[in-house]
Design an enzyme around this catalytic site. Sequence first.
Site, PDB file in Angstrom:
ATOM      1  N   LYS A  94     -27.416   6.328  23.400  1.00  0.00           N
ATOM      2  CA  LYS A  94     -28.596   6.671  22.598  1.00  0.00           C
ATOM      3  C   LYS A  94     -28.172   7.298  21.277  1.00  0.00           C
ATOM      4  CE  LYS A  94     -33.108   8.871  22.659  1.00  0.00           C
ATOM      5  NZ  LYS A  94     -33.058   9.085  21.217  1.00  0.00           N
ATOM      6  N   ARG A 114     -34.780   4.351  13.311  1.00  0.00           N
ATOM      7  CA  ARG A 114     -35.136   3.138  14.057  1.00  0.00           C
ATOM      8  C   ARG A 114     -35.562   2.107  13.013  1.00  0.00           C
ATOM      9  NH1 ARG A 114     -37.690   2.625  19.367  1.00  0.00           N
ATOM     10  NH2 ARG A 114     -37.692   0.403  19.897  1.00  0.00           N
ATOM     11  N   GLU A 146     -30.790   0.861  15.440  1.00  0.00           N
ATOM     12  CA  GLU A 146     -30.768   2.281  15.089  1.00  0.00           C
ATOM     13  C   GLU A 146     -29.671   2.453  14.045  1.00  0.00           C
ATOM     14  OE1 GLU A 146     -32.459   6.208  16.183  1.00  0.00           O
ATOM     15  OE2 GLU A 146     -32.907   4.212  16.932  1.00  0.00           O
ATOM     16  N   PHE A 181     -29.616  -3.162  19.234  1.00  0.00           N
ATOM     17  CA  PHE A 181     -29.730  -3.039  20.689  1.00  0.00           C
ATOM     18  C   PHE A 181     -30.714  -4.022  21.313  1.00  0.00           C
ATOM     19  CE2 PHE A 181     -32.529   0.215  18.844  1.00  0.00           C
ATOM     20  CZ  PHE A 181     -33.743  -0.082  19.442  1.00  0.00           C
ATOM     21  N   ARG A 221     -44.977   2.660  26.152  1.00  0.00           N
ATOM     22  CA  ARG A 221     -44.043   3.692  26.609  1.00  0.00           C
ATOM     23  C   ARG A 221     -44.181   3.751  28.128  1.00  0.00           C
ATOM     24  NH1 ARG A 221     -42.277   8.571  23.933  1.00  0.00           N
ATOM     25  NH2 ARG A 221     -43.998   8.414  22.448  1.00  0.00           N
ATOM     26  N   LYS A 223     -34.995   7.345  28.637  1.00  0.00           N
ATOM     27  CA  LYS A 223     -33.910   8.049  27.946  1.00  0.00           C
ATOM     28  C   LYS A 223     -33.402   9.177  28.838  1.00  0.00           C
ATOM     29  CE  LYS A 223     -37.251  10.591  25.071  1.00  0.00           C
ATOM     30  NZ  LYS A 223     -37.680  10.829  23.676  1.00  0.00           N
TER      31      LYS A 223
END
Length: 574
Positions: free
Chosen positions: A246, A251, A296, A336, A411, A417
């Site tokens: 991460k 982003r 990212e 990613f 979400r 995460k």
Amino acid sequence: MKFKDLTKYFEKLEQTSSRLSLIEILSELLKKTPGEEIDKISYLIQGRLAPFFVPLEIGMAEKTVAKAIAQAYGVTSDEVTRQFNSLGDMGLAAQKFAVKSKGTDITVNEIHKTLTQIAKTNGEGTVKKRQKLLSGLLSKMDPISAKHLIRIPLGNTRLGIGDPTVLDALATAKLGDKTKRKLLEGAYNKTSDLGLIAKTLWEKGLSGVEKLDVRVGSPIRSELCERLPSPEKVIEKMVEVDCQPKMDGFRIQIHKNKEEIRMFSRNLEEMTHMFPELIDASKKQIKAETAILDTEALAYNPDSEEFLPFQETTKRRRKHGIAEMAKTLPLKAFVFDILYKNGKSLIDEPLSKRMEILKETIGEDGVLIRTKNQIVKDSKTLTLLLEDAISKGLEGVVVKKLESKYEAGARNFNWVKLKRNSSGELNDTIDCVILGYITGRGKRIAFGAGALLVGLYDKKSDEFVTVSKIGTGLTDEEWREVHKRADRIRVEKRPARVNSLITPSVWIKPEIVIEVLADEITRSPIHTAGKSDSDPGYALRFPRLVSFRGFDKKAEDSTTVEELVEMYRLQGKK
């Protein structure tokens, strides 16, 4: 539709403090809106002329707007400035000077056309040309219309209406039931264009909306992560996962259409011009005619070969000195996910297949780096990967279900995460939204603001609910800056989408996102996050501000109430 009829509805919207009333008023307005204007009115409701990702900003300075008002009503710009300073709102100043004007029947289409012309005016004499065009519009306004018109070029419509509320109103107006919003939401998450959704619904019905799909050049709303406390809980819930490090950067969604490269932030803002090195790399490294990549981007020190903290990365967000900063603080973009390739949307493909396609699309590492991923089935391996990521200065890892689709705008537990110290005491940060401030006392009188009232987004009710007051973590200069930023978006009363039992000295529009660290989450009868008739709300104990995140996150992308409740549960509280 006549513009003066539209602004009558704007007036009603501004006066209400109830979200249900917002939906009712909007629905009534939209029912009366013809198909040729529905997209434009959808944008104007948001205080815009086009979707968020289209860089069509008027952005007129208050000084220029004051001169336009003066020119329209035969007064001096000093008189306008005095009224503005007295009333605190250029719209109210325009309304006062337009008091004797009856206005004309100018239409919404005509207003939109002229405002678009103002936004596109550039070159020599731009300021005077814009001033003249705006003055010409003002001369055709009645007082209420003048007030609402003048707020548009200043970017301060004060309606406080979120995308879900507009979607509720569209569903109510055209489908007869706001619960059918979800039928529209899927298309909106793919296209990020409320005007397109509205126009398609009006002209082609729901079947037309359902056919809207991912398009290169229109950002897809980002999929977001849930939280779990430990590697053990991850494996228990998800069984087998794809694990990726991460990063803590920007982003950025990269869109390639042959030689054209466009980049968008998580809050749908176009950022292409800011990152010339990513443009060049995308042209060279993306092995596809058309593609959409989720990435990212982090600042990189080529001398020490280290990735830099988020605070350093934010220095790349600028309008001037871009080429020089790209040399001194270059970015690397970790890719990613891939969402589109060569004319085909990939968001409905399983993650495992998207990773295979991504491997074929991004070859050798360069400025674009394909994020390393590893399939994990046991908590021991996941723990080692988490510790390895943390040892490299990263935030932690993101784990994803192998067969999950890319759920735009969602979400959920398809993505989780896992960060350092996710369990036990609250050591993870929370993204909060500033809802207002309490004026300073003592030393802080000079700063204007002495404490911030902050909240979270409640997705179920499309409201912002309070979770804490913050008075620590800011330097003297930051207190002055937050006061300055807040006063640009201050409003006279509590916004309709804010649910609060606390009344601050000054309310502001919920737009500024901050990163907050606290000792723990507690229950509180005075805060409305998670509060019900029978149960108290949730609050942060000993909160302090870590950083401002407003430019890369919309307020609706802040930590949700559901996340907070889950974090509270993970603390072991009863």
